[in-house]
Design an enzyme around this catalytic site. Structure first.
Site, short mmCIF file in Angstrom:
data_model
loop_
_atom_site.label_atom_id
_atom_site.label_comp_id
_atom_site.label_asym_id
_atom_site.label_seq_id
_atom_site.Cartn_x
_atom_site.Cartn_y
_atom_site.Cartn_z
N GLU A 293 -8.24 6.67 9.32
CA GLU A 293 -8.77 7.43 10.45
C GLU A 293 -7.87 8.63 10.75
O GLU A 293 -8.36 9.72 11.06
CB GLU A 293 -8.86 6.55 11.71
N GLU B 215 0.84 -1.20 0.00
CA GLU B 215 0.00 0.00 0.00
C GLU B 215 0.87 1.25 0.00
O GLU B 215 0.53 2.26 -0.63
CB GLU B 215 -0.90 0.02 1.23
N LYS C 161 -11.28 4.14 0.91
CA LYS C 161 -10.15 3.45 0.25
C LYS C 161 -10.72 2.35 -0.64
O LYS C 161 -11.49 1.51 -0.18
CB LYS C 161 -9.25 2.83 1.31
#
Length: 151
Positions: free
Chosen positions: A98, A47, A124
């Site tokens: 978050e 990621e 996402k």
């Protein structure tokens, strides 16, 4: 020529000068939906190196009465500033969405204090879970409301 309505209004303004003006505010909603970014948020190395598609949605409640009457940018809350804040925060990698949403909320509260309340949703695409999932989403709330009301 003074109409009956304007005479009542003038009388009410003399008797209730603050209360009537508060009632005359035109609260409205400013939204920016579907702001899309390629960013590098996540806990996994893949990621962080390859990135992913994220969308951010903003919805805020504010007094829009001045802009509704004037048609002037300086009388409203400039949503271009909101986009710039979101873009800046999306460019800073985080492990958790978050945290990204929290930074966006904090920045909007500091830089655009005119919102009574607002929400920021960070999504996402195709999160890394053990199965098919279109989106993971987090919504956080902010604002400068003394009433405690939220969206």
């Amino acid at each position: 020529m003074e109409t009956r309505h304007s005479a009542y209004r003038q009388t009410a303004l003399r008797i209730y000068p603050v209360g009537l003006r508060i009632l005359m505010k035109r609260k409205g909603i400013i939204e920016l939906e579907g702001m899309e970014f390629h960013a590098f948020h996540g806990c996994f190395e893949e990621e962080r190196s390859e990135g992913n598609t994220f969308t951010v949605d903003f919805r805020g409640i504010a007094d829009l009465s001045a802009a509704a009457g004037s048609d002037r940018l300086e009388d409203t809350l400039d949503y271009g500033i909101i986009y710039d804040i979101v873009s800046r925060e999306m460019a800073c990698p985080s492990s958790l969405i978050e945290n990204v949403a929290g930074r966006i909320v904090k920045s909007i509260e500091a830089e655009v204090p005119g919102f009574e309340s607002f929400s920021v949703r960070v999504s996402k695409q195709a999160p890394p879970v053990n199965g098919k999932c279109g989106w993971s989403r987090v919504t956080l709330y902010g604002g400068n409301s003394k009433s405690g009301k939220t969206l």
